[in-house]
Design a protein around this motif. Structure first.
Motif, PDB file in Angstrom:
ATOM      1  N   GLU A  22       4.731  17.680  -9.897  1.00 32.09           N
ATOM      2  CA  GLU A  22       4.140  18.669  -9.094  1.00 32.09           C
ATOM      3  C   GLU A  22       4.937  19.575  -8.302  1.00 32.09           C
ATOM      4  N   HIS A  23       6.249  19.293  -7.953  1.00 34.46           N
ATOM      5  CA  HIS A  23       7.239  19.954  -7.189  1.00 34.46           C
ATOM      6  C   HIS A  23       8.650  19.857  -7.875  1.00 34.46           C
ATOM      7  N   LEU A  24       9.112  21.168  -8.047  1.00 35.55           N
ATOM      8  CA  LEU A  24      10.546  21.186  -8.256  1.00 35.55           C
ATOM      9  C   LEU A  24      11.089  22.199  -7.343  1.00 35.55           C
ATOM     10  N   LYS A  35       0.658  -1.261  -0.109  1.00 31.86           N
ATOM     11  CA  LYS A  35      -0.067  -0.035   0.043  1.00 31.86           C
ATOM     12  C   LYS A  35       0.867   1.288  -0.162  1.00 31.86           C
ATOM     13  N   LEU A  36       2.206   1.146  -0.509  1.00 32.46           N
ATOM     14  CA  LEU A  36       2.783   2.181  -0.485  1.00 32.46           C
ATOM     15  C   LEU A  36       2.479   3.373  -1.388  1.00 32.46           C
ATOM     16  N   GLN A  37       2.638   4.534  -0.739  1.00 28.86           N
ATOM     17  CA  GLN A  37       2.114   5.759  -1.280  1.00 28.86           C
ATOM     18  C   GLN A  37       3.148   6.630  -1.611  1.00 28.86           C
ATOM     19  N   ASP A  38       4.169   6.898  -1.120  1.00 20.23           N
ATOM     20  CA  ASP A  38       5.264   7.688  -1.283  1.00 20.23           C
ATOM     21  C   ASP A  38       6.399   6.889  -1.499  1.00 20.23           C
ATOM     22  N   LEU A  39       7.275   6.978  -2.415  1.00 21.95           N
ATOM     23  CA  LEU A  39       8.766   6.569  -2.444  1.00 21.95           C
ATOM     24  C   LEU A  39       9.592   7.446  -2.760  1.00 21.95           C
ATOM     25  N   TRP A  40      10.387   7.801  -1.592  1.00 17.45           N
ATOM     26  CA  TRP A  40      11.557   8.730  -2.020  1.00 17.45           C
ATOM     27  C   TRP A  40      12.950   8.214  -2.265  1.00 17.45           C
ATOM     28  N   SER A  63       7.969  14.632  -7.737  1.00 19.40           N
ATOM     29  CA  SER A  63       8.719  15.706  -7.050  1.00 19.40           C
ATOM     30  C   SER A  63      10.014  15.729  -7.531  1.00 19.40           C
ATOM     31  N   VAL A  64      10.900  16.523  -8.021  1.00 22.92           N
ATOM     32  CA  VAL A  64      12.355  16.722  -8.035  1.00 22.92           C
ATOM     33  C   VAL A  64      12.869  17.627  -7.152  1.00 22.92           C
ATOM     34  N   ILE A  65      13.806  17.375  -6.303  1.00 19.22           N
ATOM     35  CA  ILE A  65      14.425  18.160  -5.127  1.00 19.22           C
ATOM     36  C   ILE A  65      16.059  18.081  -5.011  1.00 19.22           C
ATOM     37  N   LEU A 100      -1.638   4.748  -7.303  1.00 18.42           N
ATOM     38  CA  LEU A 100      -1.387   5.842  -6.424  1.00 18.42           C
ATOM     39  C   LEU A 100      -0.022   5.954  -5.863  1.00 18.42           C
ATOM     40  N   MET A 101       0.893   5.260  -6.347  1.00 18.92           N
ATOM     41  CA  MET A 101       2.233   5.244  -5.744  1.00 18.92           C
ATOM     42  C   MET A 101       2.935   6.614  -6.299  1.00 18.92           C
ATOM     43  N   ARG A 102       3.554   7.587  -5.315  1.00 19.98           N
ATOM     44  CA  ARG A 102       4.171   8.712  -5.894  1.00 19.98           C
ATOM     45  C   ARG A 102       5.588   8.564  -5.513  1.00 19.98           C
ATOM     46  N   ILE A 103       6.577   9.020  -6.609  1.00 20.60           N
ATOM     47  CA  ILE A 103       7.718   9.044  -6.641  1.00 20.60           C
ATOM     48  C   ILE A 103       8.431  10.192  -6.239  1.00 20.60           C
ATOM     49  N   HIS A 104       9.509  10.225  -5.404  1.00 20.62           N
ATOM     50  CA  HIS A 104      10.208  11.718  -5.229  1.00 20.62           C
ATOM     51  C   HIS A 104      11.763  11.529  -5.310  1.00 20.62           C
TER      52      HIS A 104
END
Length: 456
Positions: free
Chosen positions: A329-331, A245-250, A302-304, A277-281
């Motif tokens: 969505e995010h830079l 059920k992973l949502q965010d993978l950093w 996201s790219v940070i 639904l998995m989001r990768i950052h």
């Protein structure tokens, strides 16, 4: 007539006093408890001792060493009294990087003894364990090579023994262990047995010296958040994660990250089907100048960049635009820059930023630390329709109209940019009108306080 002491510090509500006590060290808490009976009562509140932070001076005493002089050693008696009094109230244990490895080893050993002595584990309430190892570096003079030493041996055994006794973990962070592959393969054995269905957040940063996939991350069925170094990932692990059920993978890179190959695009496509639904950052942090390991996935949100020596390159922005334009969505570029920046339009990344803002319809956050003109700010804010967080350094803004009229610009739009870009006040006012709220750039002191996430 109301007495003055009715409105003194001793009359603060318990909730506020508990929060204040929670910010103090153990010694400071003990001193504050002697102020009055009310504060003495707060001293034994469970909320006050919910968070425990271990560093080189916690629960130690000064002892004279014949060869090294005075040094701080773990006080076993004080540690025993501390655990007997408030050990059962601990909920979050944070171990900071420590120079004295023996004190670290002794504390983890005593904490394990404390948990194993009682039939009912006193550490059952601990739901968060955050461990960061202090890596040692040795520079070989002859070969001019740098060798990094991580944990292992008895210290690793005491860490694994402690993890075995923390059976109620919801949040686990292990950083900079730099183990050998033969040691890393057993690191999470007990955690997987005890917490395979309860763990919600897991951070594994540089747990091995070299490329080594850690298969354990795929067995935590209810994991919501995973922060991991790219050398611990593989195609097989990513496929396993798609069934959770992973949502965010950093995916985080820093100075200890080995060179890694990206996950195949075929694997990412399979993951998108199983877990849409998995989001990768993608994150680069620390004093490194290496580029991000680009992952060919449509789920990258996201790219940070959080490196003070990594400059914003037009090539990187073009890659981000071409690979992640549909879902980005995010830079963000965090931290104050520590490199030379040219104020010439041809050598800046203004055009690349504008292209990115035009091609990324879902862009919500844009944080810029490089030099940028007022005209470029106006073009970006009118191009990024969904932008809700726009952060720029005040000292990096150049009052300049340095754009030629583009083919898709109307004469009215061109004149609007030309007129408003020649004044800081007009530029900020126009951005405020478009965003629907007061907008001002940040000072350098304000900008450096913005941090992507403390988990890195």
């Amino acid at each position: 007539m109301v007495e003055d002491n009715e409105f003194g510090w001793q009359s603060l509500p318990d909730v506020l006093l508990e929060d204040i006590f929670g910010l103090l060290s153990i010694k400071e808490k003990h001193i504050a408890s002697q102020v009055c009976k009310h504060w003495f009562h707060i001293f034994y509140s469970s909320k006050v001792w919910a968070i425990f932070v271990l560093n080189d001076e916690t629960l130690t005493k000064r002892k004279y060493n014949y060869y090294l002089g005075y040094e701080r050693t773990l006080d076993h008696y004080r540690t025993q009294i501390f655990l007997n009094r408030v050990g059962h109230q601990l909920k979050k244990i944070i171990i900071k990087p420590m120079v004295n490895f023996f004190n670290l080893y002794e504390f983890m050993k005593i904490l394990s003894y404390f948990a194993e002595f009682y039939d009912q584990n006193p550490l059952r309430k601990v739901n968060t364990f955050d461990f960061t190892f202090s890596c040692h570096q040795l520079l070989e003079r002859d070969g001019n090579q740098e060798t990094v030493f991580g944990t292992g041996g008895k210290l690793l055994q005491s860490l694994m023994r402690l993890l075995r006794n923390l059976k109620g973990l919801l949040y686990l962070s292990l950083r900079d262990l730099l183990l050998e592959p033969s040691e890393a393969q057993y690191l999470l054995d007990d955690v997987a047995i005890n917490c395979c269905q309860t763990l919600k957040s897991l951070t594994l940063l540089n747990c091995s010296k070299i490329l080594y996939p850690i298969l354990h991350v795929g067995v935590f069925l209810n994991l919501k958040n995973l922060v991991i170094s790219p050398q611990h990932l593989s195609d097989d692990i990513v496929v396993m994660l798609s069934d959770t059920k992973l949502q965010d993978l950093w995916i985080v890179q820093n100075k200890y990250t080995e060179y890694c190959q990206p996950i195949s695009s075929k694997t990412w496509r399979s993951v998108s089907k199983h877990n849409p639904l998995m989001r990768i950052h993608l994150v680069v942090t620390g004093k490194v100048n290496s580029e991000i390991v680009w992952q060919e996935s449509e789920s990258v949100k996201s790219v940070i960049y959080d490196s003070p020596i990594f400059s914003m390159k037009s090539e990187s922005l073009f890659i981000i635009t071409s690979m992640y334009s549909s879902n980005l969505e995010h830079l963000a570029f965090h931290g104050l820059p520590r490199y030379h920046m040219s104020n010439k339009f041809s050598q800046r990344a203004d055009t690349s930023l504008v292209l990115l803002s035009q091609m990324c319809p879902n862009l919500k956050t844009l944080i810029i630390r490089e030099l940028i003109s007022t005209a470029t700010l106006l073009v970006i804010i009118t191009s990024a329709q969904q932008l809700t967080q726009f952060i720029v350094r005040k000292n990096a803004i150049i009052k300049r109209f340095d754009w030629k009229q583009q083919t898709d610009w109307s004469d009215h739009y061109y004149q609007w940019i030309k007129y408003n870009s020649t004044s800081y006040e007009r530029t900020f006012d126009e951005i405020s009108k478009i965003m629907g709220k007061k907008w001002l750039p940040l000072t350098d002191d304000e900008f450096k306080r913005i941090h992507p996430n403390n988990r890195f």
